[in-house]
Design a protein around this motif. Structure first.
Motif, PDB file in Angstrom:
ATOM      1  N   LEU A 138       0.991  -0.987  -0.063  1.00 13.57           N
ATOM      2  CA  LEU A 138       0.074  -0.059  -0.035  1.00 13.57           C
ATOM      3  C   LEU A 138       0.938   1.222  -0.015  1.00 13.57           C
ATOM      4  CD1 LEU A 138      -2.690  -1.071   2.617  1.00 13.57           C
ATOM      5  CD2 LEU A 138      -2.835  -1.077   0.210  1.00 13.57           C
ATOM      6  N   ASN A 139       0.317   2.182  -0.514  1.00 16.38           N
ATOM      7  CA  ASN A 139       0.927   3.386  -0.594  1.00 16.38           C
ATOM      8  C   ASN A 139       1.381   4.051   0.679  1.00 16.38           C
ATOM      9  OD1 ASN A 139      -1.739   3.456  -2.027  1.00 16.38           O
ATOM     10  ND2 ASN A 139      -1.399   5.711  -1.641  1.00 16.38           N
ATOM     11  N   MET A 140       2.158   5.328   0.823  1.00 26.04           N
ATOM     12  CA  MET A 140       2.416   5.654   2.138  1.00 26.04           C
ATOM     13  C   MET A 140       1.350   6.289   2.920  1.00 26.04           C
ATOM     14  SD  MET A 140       5.426   4.762   2.573  1.00 26.04           S
ATOM     15  CE  MET A 140       5.857   5.841   4.256  1.00 26.04           C
ATOM     16  N   ASP A 141       0.427   6.979   2.144  1.00 27.81           N
ATOM     17  CA  ASP A 141      -0.786   7.883   2.902  1.00 27.81           C
ATOM     18  C   ASP A 141      -1.462   6.834   3.616  1.00 27.81           C
ATOM     19  OD1 ASP A 141      -1.600   6.575   0.426  1.00 27.81           O
ATOM     20  OD2 ASP A 141      -3.000   8.490   0.106  1.00 27.81           O
ATOM     21  N   PHE A 142      -1.447   5.426   3.371  1.00 22.03           N
ATOM     22  CA  PHE A 142      -2.293   4.599   4.347  1.00 22.03           C
ATOM     23  C   PHE A 142      -1.618   4.283   5.506  1.00 22.03           C
ATOM     24  CE2 PHE A 142      -2.549   0.291   6.044  1.00 22.03           C
ATOM     25  CZ  PHE A 142      -3.845  -0.013   5.943  1.00 22.03           C
ATOM     26  N   PHE A 143      -0.372   4.439   5.643  1.00 20.71           N
ATOM     27  CA  PHE A 143       0.357   4.363   6.836  1.00 20.71           C
ATOM     28  C   PHE A 143       0.263   5.690   7.741  1.00 20.71           C
ATOM     29  CE2 PHE A 143       2.052   0.956   3.866  1.00 20.71           C
ATOM     30  CZ  PHE A 143       1.958  -0.121   4.565  1.00 20.71           C
ATOM     31  N   ALA A 144       0.003   6.790   7.011  1.00 24.37           N
ATOM     32  CA  ALA A 144       0.126   8.110   7.550  1.00 24.37           C
ATOM     33  C   ALA A 144      -1.228   8.044   8.280  1.00 24.37           C
ATOM     34  CB  ALA A 144       0.227   9.309   6.624  1.00 24.37           C
ATOM     35  N   ASP A 145      -2.330   7.322   7.753  1.00 24.41           N
ATOM     36  CA  ASP A 145      -3.565   7.511   8.437  1.00 24.41           C
ATOM     37  C   ASP A 145      -3.796   6.424   9.594  1.00 24.41           C
ATOM     38  OD1 ASP A 145      -4.526   9.470   6.686  1.00 24.41           O
ATOM     39  OD2 ASP A 145      -5.173   8.316   5.307  1.00 24.41           O
ATOM     40  N   LYS A 146      -2.981   5.331   9.466  1.00 25.52           N
ATOM     41  CA  LYS A 146      -3.210   4.333  10.617  1.00 25.52           C
ATOM     42  C   LYS A 146      -1.945   4.148  11.709  1.00 25.52           C
ATOM     43  CE  LYS A 146      -6.547   2.993   8.186  1.00 25.52           C
ATOM     44  NZ  LYS A 146      -7.761   3.253   8.486  1.00 25.52           N
ATOM     45  N   GLN A 147      -2.591   3.764  12.766  1.00 25.45           N
ATOM     46  CA  GLN A 147      -1.581   3.585  13.932  1.00 25.45           C
ATOM     47  C   GLN A 147      -0.974   2.164  13.586  1.00 25.45           C
ATOM     48  OE1 GLN A 147      -0.980   5.386  16.875  1.00 25.45           O
ATOM     49  NE2 GLN A 147      -1.904   7.178  15.523  1.00 25.45           N
ATOM     50  N   THR A 148       0.303   2.159  14.089  1.00 26.90           N
ATOM     51  CA  THR A 148       1.122   0.734  13.949  1.00 26.90           C
ATOM     52  C   THR A 148       0.540  -0.257  14.842  1.00 26.90           C
ATOM     53  OG1 THR A 148       3.023   2.001  13.655  1.00 26.90           O
ATOM     54  CG2 THR A 148       3.364  -0.470  14.265  1.00 26.90           C
ATOM     55  N   GLY A 149      -0.163   0.129  16.007  1.00 26.85           N
ATOM     56  CA  GLY A 149      -0.635  -1.069  16.719  1.00 26.85           C
ATOM     57  C   GLY A 149      -1.821  -1.558  16.406  1.00 26.85           C
ATOM     58  N   GLU A 150      -2.679  -0.695  15.393  1.00 31.61           N
ATOM     59  CA  GLU A 150      -3.715  -1.301  14.712  1.00 31.61           C
ATOM     60  C   GLU A 150      -3.571  -2.315  13.786  1.00 31.61           C
ATOM     61  OE1 GLU A 150      -8.087  -1.323  13.965  1.00 31.61           O
ATOM     62  OE2 GLU A 150      -6.990  -0.457  15.593  1.00 31.61           O
ATOM     63  N   MET A 151      -2.628  -2.185  13.269  1.00 35.55           N
ATOM     64  CA  MET A 151      -1.909  -2.914  12.024  1.00 35.55           C
ATOM     65  C   MET A 151      -1.383  -4.117  12.613  1.00 35.55           C
ATOM     66  SD  MET A 151      -0.807  -0.516   9.049  1.00 35.55           S
ATOM     67  CE  MET A 151       0.199   0.629  10.271  1.00 35.55           C
ATOM     68  N   MET A 152      -0.754  -3.996  13.781  1.00 33.47           N
ATOM     69  CA  MET A 152      -0.186  -5.096  14.248  1.00 33.47           C
ATOM     70  C   MET A 152      -1.318  -6.040  14.939  1.00 33.47           C
ATOM     71  SD  MET A 152       3.122  -5.493  14.310  1.00 33.47           S
ATOM     72  CE  MET A 152       3.259  -6.469  15.740  1.00 33.47           C
ATOM     73  N   MET A 361      -6.735  -6.531   3.719  1.00 34.62           N
ATOM     74  CA  MET A 361      -6.342  -6.915   2.347  1.00 34.62           C
ATOM     75  C   MET A 361      -6.941  -6.336   1.110  1.00 34.62           C
ATOM     76  SD  MET A 361      -5.968 -10.973   3.244  1.00 34.62           S
ATOM     77  CE  MET A 361      -5.084 -11.509   1.547  1.00 34.62           C
ATOM     78  N   ASP A 362      -8.215  -6.029   1.314  1.00 33.43           N
ATOM     79  CA  ASP A 362      -9.029  -5.250   0.325  1.00 33.43           C
ATOM     80  C   ASP A 362      -8.820  -3.817  -0.010  1.00 33.43           C
ATOM     81  OD1 ASP A 362      -9.956  -7.751  -0.294  1.00 33.43           O
ATOM     82  OD2 ASP A 362     -11.773  -7.481   0.632  1.00 33.43           O
ATOM     83  N   THR A 363      -8.046  -3.109   1.023  1.00 29.38           N
ATOM     84  CA  THR A 363      -7.657  -1.798   1.040  1.00 29.38           C
ATOM     85  C   THR A 363      -7.079  -1.440  -0.424  1.00 29.38           C
ATOM     86  OG1 THR A 363      -7.500  -1.579   3.081  1.00 29.38           O
ATOM     87  CG2 THR A 363      -6.877   0.210   1.941  1.00 29.38           C
ATOM     88  N   PRO A 364      -7.692  -0.532  -1.135  1.00 30.27           N
ATOM     89  CA  PRO A 364      -7.072  -0.339  -2.595  1.00 30.27           C
ATOM     90  C   PRO A 364      -5.578   0.380  -2.444  1.00 30.27           C
ATOM     91  CG  PRO A 364      -9.145   1.017  -2.346  1.00 30.27           C
ATOM     92  CD  PRO A 364      -8.961   0.119  -1.002  1.00 30.27           C
ATOM     93  N   ALA A 365      -4.912   0.021  -3.303  1.00 27.36           N
ATOM     94  CA  ALA A 365      -3.581   0.942  -3.481  1.00 27.36           C
ATOM     95  C   ALA A 365      -3.838   1.978  -4.514  1.00 27.36           C
ATOM     96  CB  ALA A 365      -2.379  -0.135  -3.558  1.00 27.36           C
ATOM     97  N   ARG A 366      -3.389   3.074  -4.375  1.00 25.24           N
ATOM     98  CA  ARG A 366      -3.484   4.190  -5.440  1.00 25.24           C
ATOM     99  C   ARG A 366      -2.408   3.856  -6.255  1.00 25.24           C
ATOM    100  NH1 ARG A 366      -3.721   9.912  -2.609  1.00 25.24           N
ATOM    101  NH2 ARG A 366      -3.164  10.473  -4.572  1.00 25.24           N
ATOM    102  N   ILE A 367      -1.541   3.257  -5.886  1.00 26.70           N
ATOM    103  CA  ILE A 367      -0.312   2.986  -6.784  1.00 26.70           C
ATOM    104  C   ILE A 367      -0.514   1.657  -7.460  1.00 26.70           C
ATOM    105  CG2 ILE A 367       2.248   2.663  -7.140  1.00 26.70           C
ATOM    106  CD1 ILE A 367       2.699   4.664  -4.974  1.00 26.70           C
ATOM    107  N   GLU A 368      -0.685   1.496  -8.640  1.00 25.89           N
ATOM    108  CA  GLU A 368      -0.895   0.312  -9.417  1.00 25.89           C
ATOM    109  C   GLU A 368       0.123   0.129 -10.535  1.00 25.89           C
ATOM    110  OE1 GLU A 368      -4.831  -0.356 -10.305  1.00 25.89           O
ATOM    111  OE2 GLU A 368      -5.821  -0.096  -8.648  1.00 25.89           O
ATOM    112  N   GLU A 369       0.687  -0.891 -10.526  1.00 24.34           N
ATOM    113  CA  GLU A 369       1.746  -1.331 -11.573  1.00 24.34           C
ATOM    114  C   GLU A 369       1.159  -1.706 -12.775  1.00 24.34           C
ATOM    115  OE1 GLU A 369       6.013  -2.773 -10.478  1.00 24.34           O
ATOM    116  OE2 GLU A 369       5.058  -4.470 -11.805  1.00 24.34           O
TER     117      GLU A 369
END
Length: 658
Positions: A138-152, A361-369
């Motif tokens: 996922l691109n970086m703005d996803f991690f800017a919005d989420k807490q590490t503990g939530e993802m852990m 897992m279904d969170t869309p990524a803005r960066i698609e190759e």
């Protein structure tokens, strides 16, 4: 705004709510490839439970046919010619069969546990690794919005809950089904009328279980959300323990932890109250069947024993041995039915966890190759930004569109860098300099315009090949837990010790590394905590030097080192940048005054460009910034000071919102 405000999770919650039938999806996507383990567990469960039912059945046969000799001794599927005629021999035969049932039952119980554990563990491993793999893409703005503990929490707690259900829950579910069906078959074959009485609680259990599911499901979703918030707060505080101690805010942070822990307590206790009310009630309902069977069956057997006829409206005979079988199996029947609520409880917990996992897992990524993308082959290293616009809150439109929605961070950025040139980006804090360079790495994709390398749009090349060509040193230096050498070779894993040492020397890091307790084998600690900021930064520079990239990006690469060390590192970086395209961001303008081109950015736009001398002569923003660093504050224009004050207020306000 508090980092754990519930509103912060809106995006993730919305995605989670769109997940349909998560448990069916879990079995469809991960169960099929592990169906062999599932088959072993299922088959062994059936056989093991059937064998468990043989001892009480043979107890009833022994009482009626061998001890009381009221009926003939016979065994299903066994010819009468094979059955001994003497009661004593019949007893030994029955005992041998029961012993065999216990022996083979133990073997099938082992096979059952082997199958279910393999099934659960393999799915747990696959789900966790797939979720992590998707998350890191996922691109970086996803991690800017989420807490590490939530993802852990998702990667650890939620995945573990799935494993517990797939192992313990599935195991118990099939055990319950086999026991209930098997017992029902035996009871109906012995006395269908008394069997109906024993099964009276089943409709009531089904009704109350349905109500329990409807009540508990949203409560478990709240529990999982509160666990994520609690983990985020704890992870945040443990990571910032030095700031907490130095700020003397232990009591304040204790109160904040108490608040999120109380939220978890309240949500969990709400679910617990529902659970502890349901299970005792289920046991009472299940016990009704046993009491009815004991009372009615006991009176029935007693009447039949004394009169030879069935009481009331019953027509079937009921011998003493049959009554013993009914009492024994009904007790075994009652307990699995009571366990049914526990299985439903585990299922609902797993369901809530599966929603969160697939929601992530279904969170869309803005960066698609592009599937047809080609690897990037850098020849000259010419980079062109052509009217680039980007904003974090941009929503991609349904069709082609020139004007992206949302507030932009950088807008209409255009400049060219010839291969081998050094370009410096300068400007006030929050002007968008780092964002411009992250777009080059495709940490984000541009919303409008384009970035090309040697004439090729970045969106037309594979992301790994792009990032292999770029060496990036961030102002936020991160070191992984491990040795100094492991951190220098990160991304260039096959490098020799000689190459590592040479890179460290160029980064002015070799001398301090040699003075560490174990040299290059010294453990740096979590996030490099055992090293100073300057030491961490020099290791990061050595990492970039070792990579030997075609394009070098230096984002405040020497911000944490002293002036003398900066001078030595800068000399090495100048040698490194001599034959490659280099981008540099620096607040110390003296480090970039020799750049081939200096681009001045303010409020996301380019306001000036040129060489150091050209920009000083223009007497604009760059000249004022140079004057600030030269200590000529009294000579600054009033307009520049007022604009700086407004900019500082805006940056502080945005930081507060974050």
């Amino acid at each position: 705004m508090d980092a754990l405000d519930p509103d912060d999770d809106d995006v993730f919650e919305a995605q989670r709510e769109r997940v349909e039938r998560p448990m069916a999806r879990l079995f469809r996507e991960y169960g099929r490839e592990n169906s062999g383990y599932f088959g072993v567990g299922l088959f062994a469960s059936i056989v093991a439970r059937v064998l468990d039912l043989l001892p009480p059945l043979f107890l009833g046969i022994a009482i009626d046919a061998i001890i009381r000799q009221e009926t003939a001794f016979s065994l299903l599927f066994v010819p009468d010619a094979w059955i001994p005629s003497a009661p004593r021999d019949q007893l030994w035969l029955a005992a041998a069969i029961v012993a065999g049932a216990f022996l083979f039952g133990a073997a099938f119980h082992w096979a059952r546990n082997w199958g279910w554990n393999n099934f659960a563990q393999h799915i747990q491993h696959d789900v966790r690794t797939d979720t992590y793999d998707q998350m890191q893409r996922l691109n970086m703005d996803f991690f800017a919005d989420k807490q590490t503990g939530e993802m852990m929490s998702v990667l650890s707690n939620d995945v573990n809950r799935l494993e517990r259900f797939l192992n313990d829950g599935m195991n118990a579910a099939f055990r319950l089904i086999v026991m209930v069906v098997g017992i029902a078959v035996i009871l109906f074959s012995l006395n269908w009328q008394l069997a109906l009485i024993a099964l009276v609680p089943v409709p009531l259990i089904a009704f109350f279980t349905k109500r329990f599911i409807e009540t508990i499901q949203p409560k478990y979703a709240d529990v999982r959300s509160s666990v994520g918030a609690l983990n985020s707060r704890l992870e945040n505080n443990l990571g910032g323990i030095q700031v907490i101690k130095s700020s003397n805010t232990e009591s304040y942070e204790s109160d904040r932890v108490d608040d999120v822990s109380r939220d978890y307590f309240d949500a969990n206790w709400d679910a617990i109250e529902t659970r502890i009310k349901f299970f005792p009630g289920l046991r009472v309902i299940s016990g009704i069947g046993f009491v009815l069977t004991f009372a009615v069956g006991g009176y029935w057997a007693l009447t039949y024993e004394t009169t030879g006829a069935a009481p009331w409206l019953f027509s079937e005979p009921l011998t003493t041995g049959q009554f013993v079988v009914f009492i024994t199996l009904t007790q075994r029947f009652v307990w699995p039915m009571a366990q049914f609520g526990q299985i439903i409880n585990m299922y609902q917990r797993a369901y809530a966890s599966a929603e969160r996992i697939f929601g992530l897992m279904d969170t869309p990524a803005r960066i698609e190759e592009d599937p047809d993308a080609d690897p990037l082959d850098v020849t000259d290293g010419r980079v062109v930004y052509d009217e680039v616009t980007f904003g974090y809150d941009y929503e991609p439109p349904e069709g082609p569109r020139d004007d992206p929605e949302g507030e932009s961070i950088v807008e209409d950025i255009s400049f060219e860098v010839e291969g081998g040139e050094t370009i410096a980006l300068v400007g006030p804090t929050g002007a968008g300099k780092s964002t411009i360079l992250k777009l080059l790495l495709r940490m984000y994709d541009v919303d409008a315009g384009s970035i090309t390398v040697d004439g090729t749009d970045l969106r037309a090349v594979t992301i790994p090949s792009l990032r292999r060509q770029i060496g990036y040193v961030s102002q936020e230096t991160f070191l992984f837990y491990g040795t100094v050498e492991e951190n220098i070779t990160y991304g260039t894993f096959g490098a020799s010790r000689e190459a590592v040492v040479e890179a460290a020397k160029m980064a002015e890091a070799h001398q301090f590394i040699e003075n560490l307790p174990d040299g290059y084998e010294t453990k740096v600690g979590e996030r490099g905590v055992k090293l100073s900021g300057g030491q961490r930064q020099r290791i990061a520079i050595a990492r970039a030097i070792l990579k030997d990239p075609e394009i070098l990006v230096l984002d405040e690469a020497t911000s944490d080192v002293d002036t003398e060390t900066e001078m030595l590192i800068q000399k090495s970086l100048d040698e490194l940048a001599a034959d490659r395209t280099t981008f540099a961001i620096a607040h110390r303008l003296s480090t970039i005054k020799d750049a081939d081109q200096i681009v001045v950015v303010e409020d996301g736009r380019i306001v000036e460009r040129g060489t150091h001398d050209d920009l000083l002569a223009a007497d604009g923003l760059y000249a004022n910034l140079w004057a600030v660093q030269a200590g000529e504050i009294d000579e600054l224009p009033r307009e520049f000071i007022e604009r700086a004050a407004r900019r500082r207020s805006r940056v502080d306000a945005e930081a507060g919102d974050d």
